[in-house]
Design an enzyme around this catalytic site. Structure first.
Site, mmCIF file in Angstrom:
data_model
loop_
_atom_site.group_PDB
_atom_site.id
_atom_site.type_symbol
_atom_site.label_atom_id
_atom_site.label_comp_id
_atom_site.label_asym_id
_atom_site.label_seq_id
_atom_site.Cartn_x
_atom_site.Cartn_y
_atom_site.Cartn_z
ATOM 1 N N ASP A 31 4.253 2.529 7.199
ATOM 2 C CA ASP A 31 4.187 1.637 6.037
ATOM 3 C C ASP A 31 5.619 1.307 5.616
ATOM 4 O O ASP A 31 6.447 2.209 5.448
ATOM 5 C CB ASP A 31 3.415 2.289 4.890
ATOM 6 C CG ASP A 31 2.864 1.231 3.953
ATOM 7 O OD1 ASP A 31 2.160 0.328 4.445
ATOM 8 O OD2 ASP A 31 3.166 1.274 2.750
ATOM 9 N N GLY A 44 4.956 -6.177 16.525
ATOM 10 C CA GLY A 44 6.408 -5.995 16.410
ATOM 11 C C GLY A 44 6.763 -4.552 16.120
ATOM 12 O O GLY A 44 7.728 -4.001 16.668
#
Ligand code: IMP
Length: 219
Positions: free
Chosen positions: A61, A10
């Site tokens: 992240d 994704g």
């Protein structure tokens, strides 16, 4: 060719909207150091991934920060999704909080081993703190010891790009996106009710990718 370091398809779909064919997936599970700061986690991961592949890398992240829980789960979002699950986070927020405001944050960390105008501390300091705490200059990954430092024993320079979006936690809606998208509402729509382009236009990742793409085009 730039390696987007993620095991999450994704994220790659969203990154391709900005970077197109410039980017390929490096399906590598970098060591997530324990730190309160996404930047420190991403920078450490970028150095480790660069040492592994020896090509320019971009680590992504991200995390969900719930205001009423003092930012929890934040850097622990992945662990919480895997253990409690997204719906349980919504139920917890719904039962415990009057105010369900939250934000998504994304830090992109770029490393290609060359010197450039790197993001300054606290990133380097965080890496040194980890090394000091473990008494080692190396990190274990996939059973192989890898240095996260360059030839001069200095950490490789890393450049950070951040993006944030503020919204609200709601009961799950939508089946697009991934992770916490179904419970995160922005302007009346959950991120799981948006397609990748709509999400990118408003999301933490879209904002970080936009900054990165502009900088990278100059490099
Ligand atoms: P990581 O950045 O892959 O470590 O992701 C941390 C956690 O945040 C995981 O549980 C992901 O599923 C979740 N996460 C990361 N980015 C997003 C996003 O854009 N939407 C929803 N959840 C996300």
């Amino acid at each position: 060719m730039l390696r987007y370091v993620t095991t999450n398809d994704g994220k790659l779909t969203e990154a391709r909207e900005y970077l197109g064919d410039e980017v390929t997936q490096f399906d590598y599970d970098y060591t997530e150091i324990q730190a309160d700061d996404l930047g420190a986690v991403a920078a450490h991961g970028a150095r480790e991934a660069y040492r592994r592949v020896d090509r320019p890398v971009l680590v992504d992240d991200a995390g969900l920060f719930v205001a009423g829980f003092d930012g929890f789960p934040g850097p622990y979002s992945s662990f919480v999704e895997d253990t409690l699950g997204v719906e349980a986070v919504w139920r917890l927020a719904d039962s415990e909080l009057d105010d369900c405001r939250a934000s998504f944050r994304c830090v992109l960390a770029y490393c290609d081993g060359d010197p450039f105008d790197a993001s300054p501390d606290p990133v380097d300091r965080a890496d040194r703190a980890v090394a000091a705490a473990t008494g080692a200059r190396e990190t274990e990954s996939d059973g192989r010891a890898e240095s996260v430092e360059g030839a001069n024993n200095e950490p490789d320079p890393v450049k950070l790009f951040t993006g944030i979006v503020r919204g609200e936690l709601v009961a799950p809606r939508g089946d697009g996106g991934f992770g916490y998208d179904p419970i995160f509402e922005y302007d009346g729509t959950t991120m799981a009710e948006m397609d990748a382009a709509e999400k990118n236009a408003v999301s933490h990742r879209g904002r970080a990718l936009e900054k990165f793409a502009e900088w990278y085009a100059q490099r």
